[in-house]
Design a protein around this motif. Structure first.
Motif, PDB file in Angstrom:
ATOM      1  N   THR A  22       0.856  -1.180   0.000  1.00 47.86           N
ATOM      2  CA  THR A  22       0.000   0.000   0.000  1.00 47.86           C
ATOM      3  C   THR A  22       0.892   1.229   0.000  1.00 47.86           C
ATOM      4  OG1 THR A  22      -1.952   1.030   1.013  1.00 47.86           O
ATOM      5  CG2 THR A  22      -0.248   0.234   2.516  1.00 47.86           C
ATOM      6  N   ALA A  23       0.308   2.334  -0.333  1.00 50.08           N
ATOM      7  CA  ALA A  23       1.070   3.586  -0.330  1.00 50.08           C
ATOM      8  C   ALA A  23       1.528   3.902   1.086  1.00 50.08           C
ATOM      9  CB  ALA A  23       0.206   4.728  -0.868  1.00 50.08           C
ATOM     10  N   ARG A  24       2.721   4.448   1.202  1.00 53.94           N
ATOM     11  CA  ARG A  24       3.247   4.823   2.521  1.00 53.94           C
ATOM     12  C   ARG A  24       2.327   5.817   3.220  1.00 53.94           C
ATOM     13  NH1 ARG A  24       8.553   3.235   3.392  1.00 53.94           N
ATOM     14  NH2 ARG A  24       9.633   2.509   1.523  1.00 53.94           N
ATOM     15  N   THR A  25       1.614   6.621   2.433  1.00 51.59           N
ATOM     16  CA  THR A  25       0.734   7.640   2.997  1.00 51.59           C
ATOM     17  C   THR A  25      -0.644   7.103   3.383  1.00 51.59           C
ATOM     18  OG1 THR A  25       0.021   8.238   0.774  1.00 51.59           O
ATOM     19  CG2 THR A  25       1.864   9.493   1.717  1.00 51.59           C
ATOM     20  N   ASN A  26      -0.955   5.873   3.030  1.00 52.19           N
ATOM     21  CA  ASN A  26      -2.275   5.305   3.290  1.00 52.19           C
ATOM     22  C   ASN A  26      -2.314   4.721   4.713  1.00 52.19           C
ATOM     23  OD1 ASN A  26      -4.845   4.330   3.090  1.00 52.19           O
ATOM     24  ND2 ASN A  26      -4.473   3.064   1.285  1.00 52.19           N
ATOM     25  N   THR A  27      -2.213   5.600   5.686  1.00 53.06           N
ATOM     26  CA  THR A  27      -2.110   5.167   7.077  1.00 53.06           C
ATOM     27  C   THR A  27      -3.412   4.553   7.605  1.00 53.06           C
ATOM     28  OG1 THR A  27      -2.584   7.419   7.818  1.00 53.06           O
ATOM     29  CG2 THR A  27      -0.260   6.790   7.615  1.00 53.06           C
ATOM     30  N   THR A  28      -4.532   4.970   7.074  1.00 46.35           N
ATOM     31  CA  THR A  28      -5.808   4.374   7.502  1.00 46.35           C
ATOM     32  C   THR A  28      -5.820   2.889   7.163  1.00 46.35           C
ATOM     33  OG1 THR A  28      -6.961   6.471   7.213  1.00 46.35           O
ATOM     34  CG2 THR A  28      -8.320   4.488   7.265  1.00 46.35           C
ATOM     35  N   ALA A  29      -5.439   2.553   5.931  1.00 47.80           N
ATOM     36  CA  ALA A  29      -5.389   1.148   5.529  1.00 47.80           C
ATOM     37  C   ALA A  29      -4.342   0.393   6.342  1.00 47.80           C
ATOM     38  CB  ALA A  29      -5.091   1.033   4.042  1.00 47.80           C
ATOM     39  N   GLN A  30      -3.209   1.024   6.600  1.00 49.31           N
ATOM     40  CA  GLN A  30      -2.150   0.361   7.374  1.00 49.31           C
ATOM     41  C   GLN A  30      -2.659  -0.019   8.764  1.00 49.31           C
ATOM     42  OE1 GLN A  30       1.415   2.823   7.190  1.00 49.31           O
ATOM     43  NE2 GLN A  30       0.946   3.262   5.049  1.00 49.31           N
ATOM     44  N   ARG A  31      -3.407   0.870   9.393  1.00 51.59           N
ATOM     45  CA  ARG A  31      -3.968   0.564  10.717  1.00 51.59           C
ATOM     46  C   ARG A  31      -4.917  -0.638  10.636  1.00 51.59           C
ATOM     47  NH1 ARG A  31      -3.961   6.143  11.063  1.00 51.59           N
ATOM     48  NH2 ARG A  31      -6.164   6.304  10.498  1.00 51.59           N
ATOM     49  N   LEU A  32      -5.732  -0.681   9.584  1.00 52.93           N
ATOM     50  CA  LEU A  32      -6.643  -1.812   9.410  1.00 52.93           C
ATOM     51  C   LEU A  32      -5.852  -3.102   9.242  1.00 52.93           C
ATOM     52  CD1 LEU A  32      -9.360  -3.194   8.927  1.00 52.93           C
ATOM     53  CD2 LEU A  32      -9.219  -2.425   6.531  1.00 52.93           C
ATOM     54  N   TYR A  33      -4.860  -3.105   8.366  1.00 48.00           N
ATOM     55  CA  TYR A  33      -4.065  -4.322   8.139  1.00 48.00           C
ATOM     56  C   TYR A  33      -3.432  -4.800   9.439  1.00 48.00           C
ATOM     57  CZ  TYR A  33      -4.363  -2.569   3.315  1.00 48.00           C
ATOM     58  OH  TYR A  33      -4.808  -2.089   2.114  1.00 48.00           O
ATOM     59  N   GLU A  34      -2.821  -3.890  10.151  1.00 48.76           N
ATOM     60  CA  GLU A  34      -2.127  -4.264  11.386  1.00 48.76           C
ATOM     61  C   GLU A  34      -3.103  -4.747  12.450  1.00 48.76           C
ATOM     62  OE1 GLU A  34       0.430  -0.885  12.176  1.00 48.76           O
ATOM     63  OE2 GLU A  34       1.536  -1.251  10.306  1.00 48.76           O
ATOM     64  N   LEU A  58      -5.562  -6.554  11.962  1.00 46.43           N
ATOM     65  CA  LEU A  58      -5.935  -7.922  11.595  1.00 46.43           C
ATOM     66  C   LEU A  58      -4.730  -8.867  11.593  1.00 46.43           C
ATOM     67  CD1 LEU A  58      -8.536  -7.181   8.781  1.00 46.43           C
ATOM     68  CD2 LEU A  58      -8.971  -8.104  11.061  1.00 46.43           C
ATOM     69  N   GLY A  59      -3.587  -8.386  12.075  1.00 49.15           N
ATOM     70  CA  GLY A  59      -2.426  -9.264  12.195  1.00 49.15           C
ATOM     71  C   GLY A  59      -1.463  -9.251  11.027  1.00 49.15           C
ATOM     72  N   TRP A  60      -1.689  -8.390  10.046  1.00 49.01           N
ATOM     73  CA  TRP A  60      -0.724  -8.262   8.956  1.00 49.01           C
ATOM     74  C   TRP A  60       0.540  -7.610   9.521  1.00 49.01           C
ATOM     75  CZ3 TRP A  60      -1.609  -9.252   3.595  1.00 49.01           C
ATOM     76  CH2 TRP A  60      -2.891  -9.729   3.298  1.00 49.01           C
ATOM     77  N   ALA A  61       1.693  -8.112   9.133  1.00 53.24           N
ATOM     78  CA  ALA A  61       2.968  -7.600   9.631  1.00 53.24           C
ATOM     79  C   ALA A  61       3.687  -6.828   8.531  1.00 53.24           C
ATOM     80  CB  ALA A  61       3.847  -8.751  10.114  1.00 53.24           C
ATOM     81  N   ARG A  62       4.161  -5.650   8.883  1.00 47.96           N
ATOM     82  CA  ARG A  62       4.935  -4.839   7.944  1.00 47.96           C
ATOM     83  C   ARG A  62       6.300  -5.486   7.741  1.00 47.96           C
ATOM     84  NH1 ARG A  62       5.354   1.554   7.950  1.00 47.96           N
ATOM     85  NH2 ARG A  62       3.260   1.149   8.651  1.00 47.96           N
ATOM     86  N   ASP A  63       6.723  -5.596   6.499  1.00 48.93           N
ATOM     87  CA  ASP A  63       8.032  -6.182   6.183  1.00 48.93           C
ATOM     88  C   ASP A  63       9.123  -5.202   6.588  1.00 48.93           C
ATOM     89  OD1 ASP A  63      10.401  -7.102   5.006  1.00 48.93           O
ATOM     90  OD2 ASP A  63       9.315  -8.014   3.354  1.00 48.93           O
ATOM     91  N   THR A  64      10.007  -5.651   7.444  1.00 50.67           N
ATOM     92  CA  THR A  64      11.134  -4.815   7.866  1.00 50.67           C
ATOM     93  C   THR A  64      12.459  -5.413   7.412  1.00 50.67           C
ATOM     94  OG1 THR A  64      11.242  -5.939  10.000  1.00 50.67           O
ATOM     95  CG2 THR A  64       9.889  -3.936   9.884  1.00 50.67           C
ATOM     96  N   VAL A  65      12.404  -6.496   6.626  1.00 47.60           N
ATOM     97  CA  VAL A  65      13.608  -7.197   6.200  1.00 47.60           C
ATOM     98  C   VAL A  65      13.951  -6.885   4.746  1.00 47.60           C
ATOM     99  CG1 VAL A  65      14.672  -9.477   5.889  1.00 47.60           C
ATOM    100  CG2 VAL A  65      13.169  -9.044   7.851  1.00 47.60           C
ATOM    101  N   PHE A  66      12.945  -6.955   3.884  1.00 48.59           N
ATOM    102  CA  PHE A  66      13.192  -6.826   2.453  1.00 48.59           C
ATOM    103  C   PHE A  66      12.791  -5.456   1.934  1.00 48.59           C
ATOM    104  CE2 PHE A  66      12.615 -11.346   3.205  1.00 48.59           C
ATOM    105  CZ  PHE A  66      13.718 -11.863   2.552  1.00 48.59           C
ATOM    106  N   LEU A  67      13.491  -4.997   0.920  1.00 52.51           N
ATOM    107  CA  LEU A  67      13.118  -3.799   0.176  1.00 52.51           C
ATOM    108  C   LEU A  67      12.458  -4.239  -1.110  1.00 52.51           C
ATOM    109  CD1 LEU A  67      16.363  -1.669   0.563  1.00 52.51           C
ATOM    110  CD2 LEU A  67      14.213  -1.392   1.789  1.00 52.51           C
ATOM    111  N   ALA A  68      11.450  -3.521  -1.539  1.00 55.01           N
ATOM    112  CA  ALA A  68      10.776  -3.837  -2.799  1.00 55.01           C
ATOM    113  C   ALA A  68      11.275  -2.881  -3.878  1.00 55.01           C
ATOM    114  CB  ALA A  68       9.270  -3.710  -2.627  1.00 55.01           C
TER     115      ALA A  68
END
Length: 152
Positions: free
Chosen positions: A120-132, A134-144
């Motif tokens: 998702t877009a870095r600026t889409n913080t509303t969606a990020q809160r929803l994902y998190e 529900l247990g979705w984990a932000r990738d902190t290991v890989f770069l896309a």
């Protein structure tokens, strides 16, 4: 508002295409109803994706998500890419996005997938809160990375 989710049907394609065009505009693409309709119809007819829809109590579609099959070479397992998730502005904050994500997870589990990935877009913080939530984990290991290829 009460919403329910279900797999898309052929009769839903015009409404999904409208939602898909709005989704593309959310990501700063020019409106293009014909391109949206063609793209959605092709994915559906070719069985290249799973499209789930959220409908309100009147039966009107208020959102959709689209899953693409893929694989994880490292895990040597099938995965899904939740590439598209969109809910109409007026239906946001009422649970349709959450329901679509849960329906996508249930479908992925039924299809034997090991995981779902999304971006998702870095600026889409509303969606990020929803994902998190529900247990979705932000990738902190890989770069896309991506590379745009020249037009054919």
């Amino acid at each position: 508002m009460t919403t329910t989710t279900r797999p898309a049907q052929a009769a839903d394609l015009p409404a999904i295409a409208r939602l898909f065009d709005l989704y593309r505009q959310f990501y700063e693409q020019a409106a293009d109803a014909q391109r949206a309709a063609d793209f959605i119809r092709q994915r559906f007819e070719r069985n290249e994706s799973v499209i789930l829809v959220a409908e309100d109590a009147s039966g009107a579609l208020v959102g959709f998500c689209q899953l693409y099959p893929s694989f994880c070479s490292v895990e040597a397992l099938p995965i899904g890419v939740l590439y598209d998730l969109f809910v109409l502005h007026e239906a946001r904050g009422q649970g349709a996005g959450r329901q679509l994500l849960l329906a996508a997870e249930a479908r992925a589990m039924a299809d034997g997938l090991a995981r779902l990935d999304l971006t998702t877009a870095r600026t889409n913080t509303t969606a990020q809160r929803l994902y998190e939530s529900l247990g979705w984990a932000r990738d902190t290991v890989f770069l896309a990375y991506s590379r745009r290829l020249p037009a054919h």
